[in-house]
Design an enzyme around this catalytic site. Structure first.
Site, PDB file in Angstrom:
ATOM      1  N   CYS A  71      99.104   1.903  -8.381  1.00 38.49           N
ATOM      2  CA  CYS A  71      99.968   0.480  -7.493  1.00 38.49           C
ATOM      3  C   CYS A  71     100.882   0.231  -8.510  1.00 38.49           C
ATOM      4  O   CYS A  71     101.960  -0.713  -8.310  1.00 38.49           O
ATOM      5  CB  CYS A  71      98.970   0.101  -7.455  1.00 38.49           C
ATOM      6  SG  CYS A  71      97.728  -1.141  -7.547  1.00 38.49           S
TER       7      CYS A  71
ATOM      8  N   GLU B 118      95.037  -4.545  -1.520  1.00 41.49           N
ATOM      9  CA  GLU B 118      95.936  -4.496  -2.490  1.00 41.49           C
ATOM     10  C   GLU B 118      96.496  -2.983  -2.643  1.00 41.49           C
ATOM     11  O   GLU B 118      95.828  -1.839  -2.369  1.00 41.49           O
ATOM     12  CB  GLU B 118      94.458  -4.319  -3.780  1.00 41.49           C
ATOM     13  CG  GLU B 118      93.830  -5.320  -3.383  1.00 41.49           C
ATOM     14  CD  GLU B 118      95.306  -6.926  -4.820  1.00 41.49           C
ATOM     15  OE1 GLU B 118      95.461  -6.239  -4.895  1.00 41.49           O
ATOM     16  OE2 GLU B 118      93.820  -7.979  -4.150  1.00 41.49           O
TER      17      GLU B 118
END
Length: 486
Positions: A252, A214
């Site tokens: 993110c 991720e």
């Protein structure tokens, strides 16, 4: 080297023995651990709030929204669906295999390593742990050393609330993570930057260990002209929240930059400026509505992005920085040069560039000229533009008329594509992320097709052709000699 590798040999051996005992495969054990997470979140809420304020300057309401509330939601969702997830699924088999039955059985990988990030130290630790536990694995968590107070609270609370024989926390600096990666795991789950992600993949490759990465990237928000003043106001609030209101832009999936048309840019800037003051106040460092930058290294990096020639002159709002308090004011930049670092690197902070293009449709080409992002956001009521963006761009996810909220949807997978990562989790996808779906087939002896065995001849070839096409009528005709070709 051998001495280094041996550092965690005992812990890993003990974890593997627990897994091999079958204890973690039991539904009762999985439920007990998920309930333990819920108890931890409730009873250690105050400690979590303090730790998040200490390390990241997060207001306790923001902390609850992003770290405690979302994790509790995920744990409850897993508890409510665990029986269904654990159940085998019947697989349909072709008539040619009669008599037979087939099914898919989910089974845990084994010993799982979760390496979490510092920006959401509780959320990004517990979300994958929930999936790993639900799937029946044993877990080692390596939290980020950049949020040391949170790391300590994680270690203490997991020790107190979860099964320490099967779920362990190993704290430490980067070299600790490097030592862990020298060992064999059955699955590695990493959240962080691309550079460390590459190191994780390299280490995993030595043992052919499956990996979920991720990562992140520059997530754009395409902002179209919105005619309704009410919709426009809501859109602006959601944009600002998706940039500055989520760990001060250190997320993110937060908005990295905006793309809009030249004709709408000045109106958009004025709307953003007005709403910044409404949402975050005229002095956000004192109202604690914006988190702080994690440390001096990251502060200096952001300061360097802002002060680069051509960027500083593009500031349309904000720009105030206070190094002692690791604070950067929400800042809007209008058309910074595209060849500067702020438009090449993931910003990961409260700096919001706005790039203007001739038409809003040009945004698709602009986005496609850059690496694939973790998320794309489109603020538009134009359904044709929405469909065009869906069709012609590639990203981990695409959300229209909001930002970041897709992360909290248990029924949507969360993950990247290309340089923004690979693998997905959340909800059932978390269970699948940490499971192997084993295929099981059982056959009887009632019927056996001789044409599958040698010695070979042309008739057997024709029978095989019709059989593998599932053309059973032709197969019977060839078998009876009424037809010669499939």
């Amino acid at each position: 080297m051998e001495a280094i590798v041996d550092d965690f040999e005992g812990e890993l051996k003990a974890l593997r023995e627990v897994f091999n005992s079958g204890k973690t495969r039991e539904a009762s054990w999985r439920r007990a651990q998920l309930k333990g997470i819920l108890s931890l979140l409730k009873e250690r809420e105050s400690d979590i709030f303090k730790a998040l304020y200490q390390d990241l300057g997060k207001h306790h309401v923001e902390a609850y929204r992003d770290e405690i509330g979302t994790v509790a939601k995920s744990a409850n969702y897993a508890l409510g669906n665990l029986k269904k997830w654990m159940s085998s699924k019947r697989a349909k088999l072709p008539l040619a295999s009669f008599p037979s039955s087939g099914k898919l059985i989910p089974e845990p990988f084994g010993v799982v390593l979760v390496i979490s990030s510092w920006n959401f130290p509780f959320g990004l630790s517990f979300e994958p742990i929930i999936g790993a536990i639900a799937a029946g694995n044993v877990v080692i968590l390596k939290p980020s050393e950049l949020a040391p107070t949170c790391s300590s609270v994680l270690a203490d609370s997991i020790r107190d609330y979860l099964d320490n024989a099967a779920i362990r926390v190993i704290e430490g600096a980067p070299h600790v993570g490097e030592k862990l990666l020298r060992h064999r795991f059955d699955k590695i789950f990493f959240t962080g930057g691309a550079r460390v992600g590459q190191a994780v993949m390299t280490a995993a490759a030595r043992n052919l260990t499956p990996v979920t990465l991720e990562l992140g990237g520059k997530c754009p928000a395409v902002v179209d002209f919105i005619s309704s003043s009410r919709d426009r106001k809501i859109a602006v609030k959601r944009i600002l929240w998706g940039k500055f209101g989520v760990c001060a832009g250190q997320a993110c999936i937060g908005i990295d930059y905006i793309v809009t048309s030249k004709t709408f840019a000045s109106t958009l800037v004025e709307l953003l400026k007005k709403q910044i003051n409404t949402l975050f106040g005229y002095n956000p460092k004192d109202t604690n509505t914006v988190a702080k930058i994690i440390n001096k290294k990251h502060f200096s990096r952001l300061k360097g992005l802002l002060l680069e020639p051509g960027v500083r002159s593009s500031i349309a709002y904000g720009g105030y920085i206070e190094e002692d308090r690791l604070f950067i004011e929400p800042t809007i930049l209008l058309d910074p040069p595209l060849d500067t670092a702020i438009m090449k690197e993931e910003i990961f902070g409260p700096l919001l560039p706005i790039i203007t293009l001739g038409t809003i449709e040009d945004s698709i080409e602009f986005i496609n000229s850059r690496p694939k992002p973790l998320a794309i956001y489109g603020f538009t009521n134009n359904e044709k533009l929405q469909q065009k963006m869906i069709r012609e761009t590639s990203s981990g996810s695409i959300t229209f008329n909001d930002a970041v909220v897709q992360y909290a949807a248990d029924t949507l997978p969360f993950g990247g594509v290309g340089g923004s990562g690979f693998g997905k989790y959340h909800g059932k996808y978390s269970f699948e992320c940490f499971s192997h779906e084993k295929a099981v087939m059982v056959r009887g002896y009632l019927i056996d097709f001789g044409f599958r065995y040698p010695p070979w001849n042309d008739k057997k070839l024709q029978l095989l052709k019709s059989g593998l096409r599932y053309d059973y009528i032709k197969l019977v005709l060839i078998k009876l000699g009424l037809k010669s070709k499939a």
